[in-house]
Design a protein around this motif. Sequence first.
Motif, PDB file in Angstrom:
ATOM      1  N   ASP A   1       7.301  -6.449   3.596  1.00 22.85           N
ATOM      2  CA  ASP A   1       7.177  -7.198   4.846  1.00 22.85           C
ATOM      3  C   ASP A   1       7.551  -6.371   6.064  1.00 22.85           C
ATOM      4  O   ASP A   1       7.771  -6.928   7.148  1.00 22.85           O
ATOM      5  N   ASP A   2       7.616  -5.070   5.922  1.00 22.08           N
ATOM      6  CA  ASP A   2       7.983  -4.195   7.031  1.00 22.08           C
ATOM      7  C   ASP A   2       6.722  -3.797   7.792  1.00 22.08           C
ATOM      8  O   ASP A   2       5.829  -3.139   7.243  1.00 22.08           O
ATOM      9  N   ALA A   3       6.667  -4.164   9.060  1.00 21.16           N
ATOM     10  CA  ALA A   3       5.464  -3.901   9.860  1.00 21.16           C
ATOM     11  C   ALA A   3       5.226  -2.417  10.082  1.00 21.16           C
ATOM     12  O   ALA A   3       4.117  -2.011  10.444  1.00 21.16           O
ATOM     13  N   GLY A   4       6.243  -1.599   9.869  1.00 20.28           N
ATOM     14  CA  GLY A   4       6.093  -0.159  10.055  1.00 20.28           C
ATOM     15  C   GLY A   4       5.503   0.558   8.856  1.00 20.28           C
ATOM     16  O   GLY A   4       5.293   1.775   8.904  1.00 20.28           O
ATOM     17  N   TRP A   5       5.231  -0.191   7.780  1.00 16.65           N
ATOM     18  CA  TRP A   5       4.693   0.396   6.559  1.00 16.65           C
ATOM     19  C   TRP A   5       3.405  -0.312   6.163  1.00 16.65           C
ATOM     20  O   TRP A   5       3.252  -1.510   6.358  1.00 16.65           O
ATOM     21  N   ARG A   6       2.498   0.455   5.585  1.00 18.31           N
ATOM     22  CA  ARG A   6       1.349  -0.129   4.876  1.00 18.31           C
ATOM     23  C   ARG A   6       1.789  -0.286   3.422  1.00 18.31           C
ATOM     24  O   ARG A   6       2.265   0.671   2.806  1.00 18.31           O
ATOM     25  N   PHE A   7       1.675  -1.469   2.864  1.00 19.71           N
ATOM     26  CA  PHE A   7       2.145  -1.747   1.510  1.00 19.71           C
ATOM     27  C   PHE A   7       0.978  -2.150   0.622  1.00 19.71           C
ATOM     28  O   PHE A   7       0.189  -3.027   0.973  1.00 19.71           O
ATOM     29  N   LEU A   8       0.867  -1.488  -0.521  1.00 16.80           N
ATOM     30  CA  LEU A   8      -0.145  -1.840  -1.520  1.00 16.80           C
ATOM     31  C   LEU A   8       0.543  -1.928  -2.877  1.00 16.80           C
ATOM     32  O   LEU A   8       1.597  -1.314  -3.102  1.00 16.80           O
ATOM     33  N   GLU A   9      -0.071  -2.654  -3.774  1.00 19.70           N
ATOM     34  CA  GLU A   9       0.502  -2.788  -5.118  1.00 19.70           C
ATOM     35  C   GLU A   9      -0.598  -2.625  -6.166  1.00 19.70           C
ATOM     36  O   GLU A   9      -1.668  -3.238  -6.065  1.00 19.70           O
TER      37      GLU A   9
END
Length: 225
Positions: free
Chosen positions: A190-198
């Motif tokens: 949920d950090d807007a400074g990161w792109r998160f994928l799983e």
Amino acid sequence: MKFVMVPGGWQGGWVFDPVAAELRRGGHQVEAVTLAGLEPDGPPDVDRPPNLDTHIDQVAEIVGGGDGTPVTLCGHSYAGMVITGVADRLGDRIDQLVYIDAYVPDDGDSCWSLTSDRFRELFMAGARTDGRWVAVPDGLDPRARPHPLASLVQSIRLTGTPGPAPRRAFISGGPWQGSPFTTLTERLRDDAGWRFLEIPVGHNIARRDPHRLAVALGSLSTNSP
């Protein structure tokens, strides 16, 4: 896009071969690194194992010696330590950092301090023979080599070099037994400074689902967080 890919513990650049092949078919440049001491023909000096600084120096030389094209620097597991150190020195040469189920250290952290009890026990048991090299865990590829203990216990030194910070992405392998990334994953999700994928296939994403990893990396090359 140019990718420089750094493998995790015990493994060499070969672990990214299927991923690299797919990215190259998509028009990307890829260099997969085998860290010092993990060469397929064995460590060059068993009595002088490389440490974290050695590995950061090695990858920094590759990034700094390029043609000036900003790179996407990817690190799996332990290599999150390495790519963080490289970015601290050469942030202006890096377009983005991609942590593939990897450690994300702050100044003073080490792989040892960030990992789980399961892996601390594995490191110590694996280094019992000579205190220098951590034996290859069961189940890894036959090309895997003992990993230098010094690189796992040395703390990283980050200076916070001024300049624009590279974009950052985290690719999670999902939950798996003994994962040291559970809390980190929940924070970065949920950090807007990161792109998160799983890609929920476990820790060794490049081995278990190289196609989905290549697709994910290709998507990161054209999209901002």
